[in-house]
Design a protein around this motif. Structure first.
Motif, PDB file in Angstrom:
ATOM      1  N   LYS A  72       0.786  -1.027   0.089  1.00 38.47           N
ATOM      2  CA  LYS A  72       0.024   0.114   0.090  1.00 38.47           C
ATOM      3  C   LYS A  72       0.845   1.317   0.076  1.00 38.47           C
ATOM      4  CE  LYS A  72      -4.671   0.007   2.029  1.00 38.47           C
ATOM      5  NZ  LYS A  72      -5.228  -0.380   3.109  1.00 38.47           N
ATOM      6  N   VAL A  73       1.948   1.255   0.747  1.00 36.83           N
ATOM      7  CA  VAL A  73       2.644   2.339   0.850  1.00 36.83           C
ATOM      8  C   VAL A  73       3.686   2.745  -0.130  1.00 36.83           C
ATOM      9  CG1 VAL A  73       4.666   3.531   2.402  1.00 36.83           C
ATOM     10  CG2 VAL A  73       2.915   2.057   3.372  1.00 36.83           C
ATOM     11  N   LYS A  74       4.105   1.534  -0.817  1.00 40.61           N
ATOM     12  CA  LYS A  74       4.847   1.543  -1.972  1.00 40.61           C
ATOM     13  C   LYS A  74       3.960   1.847  -3.244  1.00 40.61           C
ATOM     14  CE  LYS A  74       8.917  -0.459  -2.499  1.00 40.61           C
ATOM     15  NZ  LYS A  74       9.690   0.319  -1.749  1.00 40.61           N
ATOM     16  N   ARG A  75       2.636   1.402  -3.303  1.00 42.69           N
ATOM     17  CA  ARG A  75       1.873   1.999  -4.268  1.00 42.69           C
ATOM     18  C   ARG A  75       1.710   3.657  -4.253  1.00 42.69           C
ATOM     19  NH1 ARG A  75      -2.732   2.144  -7.580  1.00 42.69           N
ATOM     20  NH2 ARG A  75      -4.437   3.551  -6.897  1.00 42.69           N
ATOM     21  N   LEU A  79       2.968   6.347  -6.900  1.00 45.78           N
ATOM     22  CA  LEU A  79       1.863   7.560  -7.506  1.00 45.78           C
ATOM     23  C   LEU A  79       2.559   8.949  -7.364  1.00 45.78           C
ATOM     24  CD1 LEU A  79      -1.587   6.176  -6.468  1.00 45.78           C
ATOM     25  CD2 LEU A  79      -0.724   6.411  -8.875  1.00 45.78           C
ATOM     26  N   LEU A  80       3.148   8.989  -5.949  1.00 47.14           N
ATOM     27  CA  LEU A  80       3.519  10.367  -5.630  1.00 47.14           C
ATOM     28  C   LEU A  80       4.630  10.711  -6.622  1.00 47.14           C
ATOM     29  CD1 LEU A  80       3.202  10.273  -1.981  1.00 47.14           C
ATOM     30  CD2 LEU A  80       2.273  12.103  -3.496  1.00 47.14           C
ATOM     31  N   GLU A  81       5.487   9.826  -6.798  1.00 47.68           N
ATOM     32  CA  GLU A  81       6.825  10.125  -7.725  1.00 47.68           C
ATOM     33  C   GLU A  81       6.191  10.482  -9.045  1.00 47.68           C
ATOM     34  OE1 GLU A  81      10.508   7.489  -6.229  1.00 47.68           O
ATOM     35  OE2 GLU A  81       9.161   6.439  -7.637  1.00 47.68           O
ATOM     36  N   GLU A 109      -8.558   8.719   0.166  1.00 46.01           N
ATOM     37  CA  GLU A 109      -9.280   9.577  -0.820  1.00 46.01           C
ATOM     38  C   GLU A 109      -8.243  10.360  -1.866  1.00 46.01           C
ATOM     39  OE1 GLU A 109     -11.606  12.539   1.235  1.00 46.01           O
ATOM     40  OE2 GLU A 109     -12.665  13.253  -0.768  1.00 46.01           O
ATOM     41  N   THR A 110      -7.054  10.845  -1.046  1.00 48.63           N
ATOM     42  CA  THR A 110      -6.113  11.524  -1.917  1.00 48.63           C
ATOM     43  C   THR A 110      -5.530  10.718  -2.942  1.00 48.63           C
ATOM     44  OG1 THR A 110      -5.951  12.865   0.001  1.00 48.63           O
ATOM     45  CG2 THR A 110      -4.276  13.190  -1.750  1.00 48.63           C
ATOM     46  N   GLU A 111      -5.269   9.487  -2.469  1.00 47.30           N
ATOM     47  CA  GLU A 111      -4.650   8.569  -3.040  1.00 47.30           C
ATOM     48  C   GLU A 111      -5.396   8.165  -4.612  1.00 47.30           C
ATOM     49  OE1 GLU A 111      -3.876   4.454  -1.421  1.00 47.30           O
ATOM     50  OE2 GLU A 111      -4.509   3.879  -3.280  1.00 47.30           O
ATOM     51  N   CYS A 112      -6.734   7.761  -4.248  1.00 45.70           N
ATOM     52  CA  CYS A 112      -7.644   7.790  -5.414  1.00 45.70           C
ATOM     53  C   CYS A 112      -7.922   8.842  -6.367  1.00 45.70           C
ATOM     54  CB  CYS A 112      -9.058   7.446  -4.872  1.00 45.70           C
ATOM     55  SG  CYS A 112      -9.231   5.815  -4.318  1.00 45.70           S
ATOM     56  N   ALA A 113      -7.758  10.083  -5.782  1.00 41.45           N
ATOM     57  CA  ALA A 113      -8.001  11.448  -6.671  1.00 41.45           C
ATOM     58  C   ALA A 113      -6.682  11.137  -7.474  1.00 41.45           C
ATOM     59  CB  ALA A 113      -8.034  12.493  -5.853  1.00 41.45           C
ATOM     60  N   LEU A 114      -5.561  11.265  -6.825  1.00 43.31           N
ATOM     61  CA  LEU A 114      -4.297  11.289  -7.482  1.00 43.31           C
ATOM     62  C   LEU A 114      -4.088  10.086  -8.743  1.00 43.31           C
ATOM     63  CD1 LEU A 114      -1.637  13.199  -6.824  1.00 43.31           C
ATOM     64  CD2 LEU A 114      -0.931  11.208  -5.512  1.00 43.31           C
ATOM     65  N   CYS A 115      -4.671   8.905  -8.307  1.00 49.68           N
ATOM     66  CA  CYS A 115      -4.799   7.886  -9.212  1.00 49.68           C
ATOM     67  C   CYS A 115      -5.476   8.320 -10.554  1.00 49.68           C
ATOM     68  CB  CYS A 115      -4.981   6.572  -8.653  1.00 49.68           C
ATOM     69  SG  CYS A 115      -5.033   5.069  -9.690  1.00 49.68           S
ATOM     70  N   LYS A 116      -6.720   8.829 -10.231  1.00 49.56           N
ATOM     71  CA  LYS A 116      -7.519   9.247 -11.286  1.00 49.56           C
ATOM     72  C   LYS A 116      -6.913  10.520 -12.066  1.00 49.56           C
ATOM     73  CE  LYS A 116     -11.971   9.443  -9.242  1.00 49.56           C
ATOM     74  NZ  LYS A 116     -13.362  10.078  -9.139  1.00 49.56           N
ATOM     75  N   MET A 117      -6.390  11.537 -11.537  1.00 53.46           N
ATOM     76  CA  MET A 117      -5.747  12.560 -12.314  1.00 53.46           C
ATOM     77  C   MET A 117      -4.689  12.039 -13.066  1.00 53.46           C
ATOM     78  SD  MET A 117      -4.086  15.836 -10.990  1.00 53.46           S
ATOM     79  CE  MET A 117      -2.346  15.431 -10.742  1.00 53.46           C
ATOM     80  N   GLU A 131       1.414  -0.789  -8.001  1.00 55.86           N
ATOM     81  CA  GLU A 131       0.683  -2.138  -7.781  1.00 55.86           C
ATOM     82  C   GLU A 131      -0.948  -1.535  -7.870  1.00 55.86           C
ATOM     83  OE1 GLU A 131       0.994  -5.021  -6.217  1.00 55.86           O
ATOM     84  OE2 GLU A 131       3.085  -4.833  -6.087  1.00 55.86           O
ATOM     85  N   ALA A 132      -1.792  -2.792  -8.030  1.00 52.75           N
ATOM     86  CA  ALA A 132      -3.327  -2.133  -8.089  1.00 52.75           C
ATOM     87  C   ALA A 132      -3.785  -1.574  -6.950  1.00 52.75           C
ATOM     88  CB  ALA A 132      -4.094  -3.636  -8.615  1.00 52.75           C
ATOM     89  N   CYS A 133      -4.879  -0.843  -7.008  1.00 53.43           N
ATOM     90  CA  CYS A 133      -5.439  -0.399  -5.754  1.00 53.43           C
ATOM     91  C   CYS A 133      -6.192  -1.566  -5.246  1.00 53.43           C
ATOM     92  CB  CYS A 133      -6.371   0.902  -5.921  1.00 53.43           C
ATOM     93  SG  CYS A 133      -7.674   0.594  -7.056  1.00 53.43           S
ATOM     94  N   ASP A 134      -6.539  -1.175  -4.033  1.00 52.04           N
ATOM     95  CA  ASP A 134      -7.700  -2.362  -3.400  1.00 52.04           C
ATOM     96  C   ASP A 134      -9.025  -1.852  -3.217  1.00 52.04           C
ATOM     97  OD1 ASP A 134      -7.560  -0.365  -1.615  1.00 52.04           O
ATOM     98  OD2 ASP A 134      -6.477  -1.348   0.134  1.00 52.04           O
ATOM     99  N   ARG A 135      -9.554  -1.266  -4.295  1.00 52.19           N
ATOM    100  CA  ARG A 135     -10.912  -0.961  -4.496  1.00 52.19           C
ATOM    101  C   ARG A 135     -11.385  -2.066  -5.167  1.00 52.19           C
ATOM    102  NH1 ARG A 135     -12.204   5.005  -6.380  1.00 52.19           N
ATOM    103  NH2 ARG A 135     -13.337   5.434  -4.656  1.00 52.19           N
ATOM    104  N   GLN A 136     -12.661  -2.255  -4.895  1.00 49.52           N
ATOM    105  CA  GLN A 136     -13.440  -3.453  -5.242  1.00 49.52           C
ATOM    106  C   GLN A 136     -13.925  -3.141  -6.790  1.00 49.52           C
ATOM    107  OE1 GLN A 136     -16.409  -4.933  -3.097  1.00 49.52           O
ATOM    108  NE2 GLN A 136     -15.976  -7.213  -3.524  1.00 49.52           N
TER     109      GLN A 136
END
Lengths: 238, 660
Positions: A72-75, A79-81, A109-117, A131-136
């Motif tokens: 999770k942290v690696k993801r 993403l931040l990078e 929430e921020t992680e998801c928003a970042l991934c989307k953007m 890694e893949a996110c853990d949303r269903q």
């Protein structure tokens, strides 16, 4: 131990484990630039909390819980990078350290928003797989498509990228990342959700990966294969 | 919708003897299922290969004459789906919907029925009369697969014919079925999907107008749910409410499944295909084929060290074989042909003499310099291709090709380029994205074709030394990589990664190999031979009329000042536009000697070969480029390569003069 420090340890152990199989105290100390004595102490704490299996003098391996946390942290880190590099254009040498400091405070929430953007990127600027996110969800359209309802709930099973399967290993398709054209192309070739596949081999030099699906063999570009996530069945054939 | 699919056999209306109508049959199916072999068996050698109107996608057409009927057979591109993501898919679906072929023959691979039936179900949605040809039955039998054809036929509602196309088995039955089907028009059953999907298809269908154009209503409803842009755009004009409703239904479906509606429907089709396969296919000896022949060969062919070794040996072997066999055939042919009439490119005399001589020289040059080299080359290449090795080479080189914005499949045009640039340019059609297609064609024009190899060997290897000839080759490859990288960045559009099916290895089939070789040679003869003859006439005439001296003078700033070559090479380069190896012929004729070291210094010889290698692609190539990419792009490549040749030639002249 502060949660920030704990997460840093888990990340380092994950990295070393992937290379050497087991994370030795000395290797962790070198990686984190701390004294071996502090590593021993930290590993003890992590073992007590159930994140690692620690054997004195041998080293540590992650438990299921620890691995999930580290991933999770690696993801978030990767993403931040991507964000720091692609959007803010921060200089190459600083992005890793910046991301290291930011990753621990990032909310879901921020992680998801970042991934989307960032349109669900596959790799960080240094080339490591995100890694893949853990949303269903079974594809990214659930997040990226504005008309689609917001996905709820989190996944139970651990997803692994198809590229990290071993030759002969069987797995089931669980999630395909990326825009709908990539997903459609793969689905049309038979890689539908929950279909069983068998990993055949990787071509040399990060070339295409070969998988068997529905009695056919497909060679898939490595960058496309990065988007395919599976749940391993654990069986080894042959 | 399709009234009586059940009783397709009960009311046969075979066309009467008086019927003169020409029927149209389309062959559709996945790639690598033996579709081309089936096409060849049905139509024989009499085929036309061209492009789909306005699209650079290959279109093959042939005639089946059977039981007094004339049936035009169209070979649709090999595709896996009809979602119109690619031009091939678009071409196929438009042809079936707009041109209404009398029958669509869906060729499927018996060993991979599930994946193939997925496509069959999509075809069925187009509601065209259909026949299923289950091909490669021999391979399926070897794998212990048996299929209940009558059950499959009743499930699909169309005739099912087992075939082994490369051996011609089942072709009579297939031809019979086609003849019957043009009368009975067997329409496939509607295969129902999951309840929540079906409900929404039905609701969307009620909102569509009766006369919705060429496509069936169910197809339109499904495509609207999938959000297919073309269908949405078309339907918006007539039934906007259906579009809006379908969008809402799609969102509902996406909510239930958590994936896009398009992939939900693909999933549904695969489920339907799985159900059919479960009913009709039986596997004997399951698990016995864990380590097949293919696996064993792959361990070598895809080995990180041995695989590349095999690749280098094969491609090297291909080139060595080509030039050894080619030189022998060429020499023998030239011997006979020069007995018939003198083969000297330049003469003086009456206009008819000049024209005849020009035509004859062009003809002989084409016959002795292209065909002998190109046929053995294509033959060997077709062997590598048909046996399955070329696919493995594509895989091994995929990552390297990425450096030039291409992917593994581009290896086919690039290797073909060593033979002749023209068919190589045409073969770029196999690459999906327009950007990569153009990029590949551009790089193909820089690959040293057999003609350029002849110049390099005949000028540099013969009169300087073999190492300088090899150096020219290496330089060319480096140039290709560099230009590829630059063009990849500069050209607009996106690069798409490769997804390729890995066929099993098999012993190459003689008809397929010969057919492939003939197709490529034929495309060459049609473009190369005429341009060779006409070009040769024009240039000999110009020379005889005294126009070439001014041309020499005009070009001398480039040839003499920049490149440091003799002034007479101006004409020689003009000759080379027709065909690169004409430069050697012209050089010999003008200077009256074949010992080139007596007329040029080693530096001049190297510069001459270098410029010949890079400048203007020959006229046949330019025509092929025009055909595939239009005038603008063809001209762009021509100008770019000429400038490039002059710059590198000028630099080489100055640099080499210092060291040699």
């Amino acid at each position: 131990m502060a949660s920030e420090q704990l997460e840093e340890y888990l990340e380092s152990i994950l990295d070393i484990e992937e290379m050497d199989g087991i994370a030795k105290t000395s290797a962790i100390a070198k990686c984190m630039k701390v004294a071996p004595a502090s590593v021993t102490e930290a590993l003890q704490t992590l073992a007590d909390k159930g994140y690692v299996h620690y054997q004195p003098y041998k080293g540590a391996t992650l438990t299921g819980l620890g691995r999930e946390m580290a991933r999770k942290v690696k993801r978030r880190h990767r993403l931040l990078e991507v964000f720091l590099n692609d959007v803010l254009h921060i200089s190459q040498e600083n992005i890793h350290d910046e991301a290291c400091r930011m990753e621990h405070t990032l909310s879901e929430e921020t992680e998801c928003a970042l991934c989307k953007m960032l349109k669900a990127p596959a790799r960080c600027p240094h080339g490591s797989l995100i890694e893949a996110c853990d949303r269903q969800v079974e594809s990214c359209s659930a997040c990226l498509d504005e008309n689609a309802p917001d996905p709820s709930g989190t996944r139970d099973e651990t997803l692994i990228p198809v590229t990290s399967l071993a030759p002969g290993q069987k797995a089931k398709i669980a999630f395909i990342r990326g825009d709908s054209s990539v997903v459609q192309r793969l689905t049309d070739l038979g890689l539908t959700m929950r279909t069983e596949i068998q990993f055949v081999r990787k071509a040399p030099l990060l070339g295409p990966v070969e998988i068997a699906v529905r009695k056919t063999r497909l060679a898939i570009d490595h960058a496309i294969a990065d988007h395919i996530f599976v749940t391993a069945s654990g069986e080894q054939a042959g | 919708m399709s009234g009586c699919g059940e009783c397709n056999g009960c009311n046969p209306k075979p066309p009467g003897p008086g019927a003169r109508k020409e029927y149209v049959v389309a062959l559709a199916g996945n790639a690598n299922v033996g579709k081309s072999a089936t096409f060849n068996q049905l139509t024989g050698v009499d085929q036309e290969i061209g492009n789909w109107p306005g699209k650079t996608v290959e279109r093959a057409e042939g005639l089946l004459q059977y039981r007094g009927q004339r049936i035009r057979v169209i070979d649709l591109p090999g595709i896996y789906s009809i979602t119109a993501l690619s031009t091939e898919e678009q071409v196929s679906r438009e042809f079936i919907a707009h041109d209404h072929p009398d029958v669509v023959v869906n060729v499927v691979d018996a060993s991979a029925l599930e994946r193939n039936l997925f496509f069959t179900l999509q075809l069925a949605e187009l509601e065209s009369p259909m026949i299923l040809a289950v091909n490669q039955m021999d391979l399926a039998a070897q794998k212990g697969i048996s299929i209940d054809f009558s059950k499959l036929s009743s499930l699909l509602g169309v005739p099912v014919i087992p075939t082994v196309a490369i051996q011609g088995k089942g072709m009579t039955e297939l031809s019979d079925a086609i003849i019957t089907a043009v009368g009975t028009r067997p329409s496939p059953h509607v295969v129902l999907y999951g309840r929540e999907v079906e409900e929404r298809i039905r609701k969307t269908m009620t909102l569509l107008h009766e006369d919705a154009g060429d496509y069936p209503a169910r197809w339109i409803a499904i495509k609207l749910l999938e959000g297919d842009p073309d269908t949405v755009w078309e339907t918006k004009k007539q039934a906007p409410e259906a579009v809006t409703a379908a969008r809402a239904f799609a969102v509902e479906l996406e909510k239930i499944h958590g994936e896009p509606a398009g992939t939900i429907l693909s999933g549904e089709r695969y489920h339907a295909a799985e159900r059919m396969v479960a009913e009709v296919v039986k596997y004997r000896m399951p698990g016995l084929h864990e380590v097949s022949m293919t696996d064993r060969i792959d361990r070598l062919a895809l080995h990180p060290v041995l695989g590349y070794l095999l690749l280098i040996l094969t491609i090297g072997g291909l080139l060595v074989w080509t030039f050894i066999i080619g030189a022998w055939i060429s020499g023998t042919l030239l011997g006979y042909l020069s007995l018939a009439a003198p083969v000297e490119p330049l003469i003086t005399g009456s206009v008819t003499d000049i024209v005849f001589n020009g035509a004859w020289t062009g003809f002989v040059a084409a016959l002795t310099l292209i065909i002998p080299y190109v046929i053995p080359f294509y033959l060997f290449l077709a062997l590598i291709e048909d046996s399955g090795f070329l696919t493995r080479f594509s895989l091994m080189l995929d990552q390297g090709m990425h450096k030039m914005g291409l992917h593994g499949k581009a290896i086919i045009p690039l290797v073909l380029g060593f033979g002749c640039t023209v068919p190589a340019c045409l073969s770029c059609r196999i690459i999906e994205s327009p950007k990569q297609k153009f990029l590949a064609a551009f790089l193909v024009t820089l690959v040293p074709c057999s003609a350029r190899t002849i110049v390099i060997l005949g000028v540099v290897a013969a009169f300087v030394n073999i190492w300088w000839a090899l150096a020219l080759y290496v330089f060319d490859f480096i140039l290709i990589v560099i230009l590829g990288r630059i063009a990849f960045r500069v050209l607009p559009g996106e690069s798409v990664g490769m997804i390729m099916e890995m066929p099993d290895y098999h012993v190459p089939s003689v008809p397929v190999v010969i057919g492939q070789t003939w197709q490529r040679t034929k495309s060459l003869i049609w473009i190369v031979l005429p341009s060779y003859i006409i070009g040769s006439i024009v240039i000999t005439a110009l020379y005889a009329l005294g126009f070439l001296e001014p041309i020499n003078a005009l070009l001398s700033p480039v040839t003499v000042l920049l490149l440091g070559l003799p002034v007479m090479t101006g004409i020689v380069f003009v000759f080379g536009i027709i065909r690169k190896e004409m430069t050697i012929l012209a050089l010999a004729a003008i200077f009256g000697t074949t010992i080139f070291s007596t007329i040029m210094t080693p530096v001049q010889l190297i510069v001459f070969a270098l410029v010949t290698m890079l400048y203007v692609p020959c006229i046949s190539t330019i025509l092929a480029l025009v055909q595939e990419f239009g005038w603008k792009r063809a001209l762009g490549i021509t100008v770019l390569e000429t400038v490039l040749a002059i710059i590198t030639g000028a630099l080489a002249f100055r640099a080499l003069s210092l060291v040699m």
